[in-house]
Motif scaffolding. Structure first.
Motif, PDB file in Angstrom:
ATOM      1  N   ARG A  83      -1.969  -2.692   8.240  1.00 29.69           N
ATOM      2  CA  ARG A  83      -0.752  -1.900   8.440  1.00 29.69           C
ATOM      3  C   ARG A  83      -0.544  -1.030   7.201  1.00 29.69           C
ATOM      4  O   ARG A  83      -0.608  -1.517   6.079  1.00 29.69           O
ATOM      5  N   GLU A  84      -0.327   0.284   7.416  1.00 31.42           N
ATOM      6  CA  GLU A  84      -0.065   1.212   6.314  1.00 31.42           C
ATOM      7  C   GLU A  84       1.418   1.138   5.963  1.00 31.42           C
ATOM      8  O   GLU A  84       2.268   1.273   6.852  1.00 31.42           O
ATOM      9  N   ILE A  85       1.710   0.918   4.675  1.00 32.21           N
ATOM     10  CA  ILE A  85       3.105   0.798   4.252  1.00 32.21           C
ATOM     11  C   ILE A  85       3.332   1.535   2.941  1.00 32.21           C
ATOM     12  O   ILE A  85       2.394   1.944   2.264  1.00 32.21           O
ATOM     13  N   GLU A  86       4.603   1.656   2.584  1.00 28.90           N
ATOM     14  CA  GLU A  86       5.000   2.177   1.290  1.00 28.90           C
ATOM     15  C   GLU A  86       5.210   1.007   0.329  1.00 28.90           C
ATOM     16  O   GLU A  86       5.737  -0.043   0.717  1.00 28.90           O
ATOM     17  N   ILE A  87       4.793   1.201  -0.909  1.00 27.96           N
ATOM     18  CA  ILE A  87       4.931   0.198  -1.953  1.00 27.96           C
ATOM     19  C   ILE A  87       5.874   0.753  -3.013  1.00 27.96           C
ATOM     20  O   ILE A  87       5.630   1.842  -3.548  1.00 27.96           O
ATOM     21  N   ASN A  88       6.951   0.036  -3.318  1.00 24.97           N
ATOM     22  CA  ASN A  88       7.855   0.423  -4.402  1.00 24.97           C
ATOM     23  C   ASN A  88       7.312  -0.143  -5.703  1.00 24.97           C
ATOM     24  O   ASN A  88       6.945  -1.323  -5.769  1.00 24.97           O
ATOM     25  N   SER A  89       7.285   0.672  -6.735  1.00 24.48           N
ATOM     26  CA  SER A  89       6.894   0.203  -8.056  1.00 24.48           C
ATOM     27  C   SER A  89       8.120  -0.411  -8.728  1.00 24.48           C
ATOM     28  O   SER A  89       9.136   0.263  -8.922  1.00 24.48           O
ATOM     29  N   ALA A  90       8.044  -1.687  -9.065  1.00 24.56           N
ATOM     30  CA  ALA A  90       9.147  -2.387  -9.734  1.00 24.56           C
ATOM     31  C   ALA A  90       8.540  -3.479 -10.598  1.00 24.56           C
ATOM     32  O   ALA A  90       7.731  -4.271 -10.118  1.00 24.56           O
ATOM     33  N   ASN A  91       8.912  -3.495 -11.847  1.00 26.76           N
ATOM     34  CA  ASN A  91       8.321  -4.483 -12.751  1.00 26.76           C
ATOM     35  C   ASN A  91       9.033  -5.827 -12.657  1.00 26.76           C
ATOM     36  O   ASN A  91       9.680  -6.297 -13.593  1.00 26.76           O
ATOM     37  N   THR A  92       8.914  -6.391 -11.462  1.00 29.30           N
ATOM     38  CA  THR A  92       9.405  -7.733 -11.156  1.00 29.30           C
ATOM     39  C   THR A  92       8.268  -8.434 -10.421  1.00 29.30           C
ATOM     40  O   THR A  92       7.197  -7.861 -10.200  1.00 29.30           O
ATOM     41  N   GLU A  93       8.536  -9.658  -9.993  1.00 31.29           N
ATOM     42  CA  GLU A  93       7.545 -10.312  -9.149  1.00 31.29           C
ATOM     43  C   GLU A  93       7.467  -9.552  -7.827  1.00 31.29           C
ATOM     44  O   GLU A  93       8.416  -8.852  -7.449  1.00 31.29           O
ATOM     45  N   PRO A  94       6.354  -9.639  -7.110  1.00 27.69           N
ATOM     46  CA  PRO A  94       6.259  -8.946  -5.816  1.00 27.69           C
ATOM     47  C   PRO A  94       7.369  -9.409  -4.866  1.00 27.69           C
ATOM     48  O   PRO A  94       7.656 -10.609  -4.759  1.00 27.69           O
ATOM     49  N   LEU A  95       7.987  -8.434  -4.221  1.00 28.63           N
ATOM     50  CA  LEU A  95       9.059  -8.712  -3.265  1.00 28.63           C
ATOM     51  C   LEU A  95       8.707  -8.121  -1.910  1.00 28.63           C
ATOM     52  O   LEU A  95       8.244  -6.988  -1.828  1.00 28.63           O
ATOM     53  N   LEU A  96       8.940  -8.896  -0.861  1.00 25.11           N
ATOM     54  CA  LEU A  96       8.727  -8.442   0.508  1.00 25.11           C
ATOM     55  C   LEU A  96      10.093  -8.160   1.107  1.00 25.11           C
ATOM     56  O   LEU A  96      10.965  -9.029   1.078  1.00 25.11           O
ATOM     57  N   GLY A  97      10.290  -6.930   1.620  1.00 22.99           N
ATOM     58  CA  GLY A  97      11.597  -6.515   2.098  1.00 22.99           C
ATOM     59  C   GLY A  97      11.756  -6.514   3.607  1.00 22.99           C
ATOM     60  O   GLY A  97      10.832  -6.820   4.371  1.00 22.99           O
ATOM     61  N   MET A  98      12.938  -6.132   4.014  1.00 21.14           N
ATOM     62  CA  MET A  98      13.328  -6.189   5.418  1.00 21.14           C
ATOM     63  C   MET A  98      12.577  -5.210   6.314  1.00 21.14           C
ATOM     64  O   MET A  98      12.411  -5.487   7.503  1.00 21.14           O
ATOM     65  N   ARG A  99      12.112  -4.083   5.779  1.00 20.24           N
ATOM     66  CA  ARG A  99      11.330  -3.161   6.626  1.00 20.24           C
ATOM     67  C   ARG A  99      10.038  -3.825   7.083  1.00 20.24           C
ATOM     68  O   ARG A  99       9.543  -3.554   8.174  1.00 20.24           O
ATOM     69  N   MET A 100       9.495  -4.697   6.244  1.00 18.75           N
ATOM     70  CA  MET A 100       8.273  -5.411   6.600  1.00 18.75           C
ATOM     71  C   MET A 100       8.556  -6.416   7.726  1.00 18.75           C
ATOM     72  O   MET A 100       7.692  -6.690   8.551  1.00 18.75           O
ATOM     73  N   LEU A 101       9.765  -6.953   7.736  1.00 19.81           N
ATOM     74  CA  LEU A 101      10.133  -7.988   8.713  1.00 19.81           C
ATOM     75  C   LEU A 101      10.694  -7.426  10.012  1.00 19.81           C
ATOM     76  O   LEU A 101      10.985  -8.189  10.933  1.00 19.81           O
ATOM     77  N   ARG A 102      10.812  -6.107  10.110  1.00 22.22           N
ATOM     78  CA  ARG A 102      11.362  -5.508  11.336  1.00 22.22           C
ATOM     79  C   ARG A 102      10.516  -5.920  12.542  1.00 22.22           C
ATOM     80  O   ARG A 102       9.297  -5.798  12.539  1.00 22.22           O
ATOM     81  N   GLY A 103      11.196  -6.447  13.563  1.00 19.49           N
ATOM     82  CA  GLY A 103      10.514  -6.886  14.781  1.00 19.49           C
ATOM     83  C   GLY A 103       9.975  -8.302  14.693  1.00 19.49           C
ATOM     84  O   GLY A 103       9.247  -8.748  15.573  1.00 19.49           O
ATOM     85  N   TYR A 104      10.349  -9.032  13.649  1.00 20.11           N
ATOM     86  CA  TYR A 104       9.873 -10.396  13.428  1.00 20.11           C
ATOM     87  C   TYR A 104      11.041 -11.348  13.228  1.00 20.11           C
ATOM     88  O   TYR A 104      12.127 -10.930  12.826  1.00 20.11           O
TER      89      TYR A 104
END
Length: 125
Positions: A83-104
Motif C-alpha cells: 500500500r502506498e502511503i504518506e510518511i510524516n517525519s517526526a523524531n519520535t518513536e514510529p506512530l501508526l495513525g488513524m488514516r492507516m486504520l480507515r476501514g478496519y
C-alpha cells in the motif's frame, strides 16, 4: 487480520514493513488514535530508506501547538498487500495513525502483553 501486542507502557504496538525500491525495514509502530496521518518515522529511518520527499504540511499537536512536518512517500505491507502511503517525519518513536486504520476494526486487550488485532471491517461485519 493483523496482530500486535500491548507493551510494558500499555501502548498498542503493531509491526509494519516499510519499503522503498529494494530497501526494506520492519518497524514496530505505536498505534496513536490522536494522529490523523498514516505513519510517522524518524528522520534517521527516512534517510536509511532514502524515501522521496513529497511536500511540507502543517499539523496541530495534542497540546494545541502547530508544527510543520515533511511528508515522504513509501510502500508498506498492510493486511498482506503493498500500500502506498504518506510518511510524516517526526523524531519520535514510529506512530501508526488513524488514516492507516480507515476501514478496519482495532481491538486491544489492555493488559501488558495483551493482544492487538486489526481486521478489515468486511471481515468482521
Amino acid at each position: 487480520m493483523m496482530q500486535g501486542y500491548v507493551n510494558e507502557s500499555y501502548e498498542a504496538v503493531i509491526s509494519i514493513v516499510v519499503k522503498n525500491g529494494t530497501k526494506v525495514k520492519p518497524v514496530n509502530a505505536v498505534i496513536d488514535t490522536g494522529f490523523t496521518g498514516f505513519l510517522s518515522l524518524s528522520s534517521a529511518i527516512i534517510a536509511e530508506l532514502e524515501l522521496p520527499w513529497s511536500y511540507r504540511d502543517r499539523a496541530t499537536l495534542g497540546d494545541g501547538s502547530e508544527t510543520l512536518f515533511d511528508i515522504y512517500e513509501a510502500s508498506v505491507i498492510w493486511d498482506g498487500q503493498f500500500r502506498e502511503i504518506e510518511i510524516n517525519s517526526a523524531n519520535t518513536e514510529p506512530l501508526l495513525g488513524m488514516r492507516m486504520l480507515r476501514g478496519y476494526r482495532l481491538q486491544v486487550d489492555t493488559v501488558e502483553g495483551g493482544l492487538v488485532t486489526i481486521a478489515a471491517l468486511t471481515d468482521v461485519i
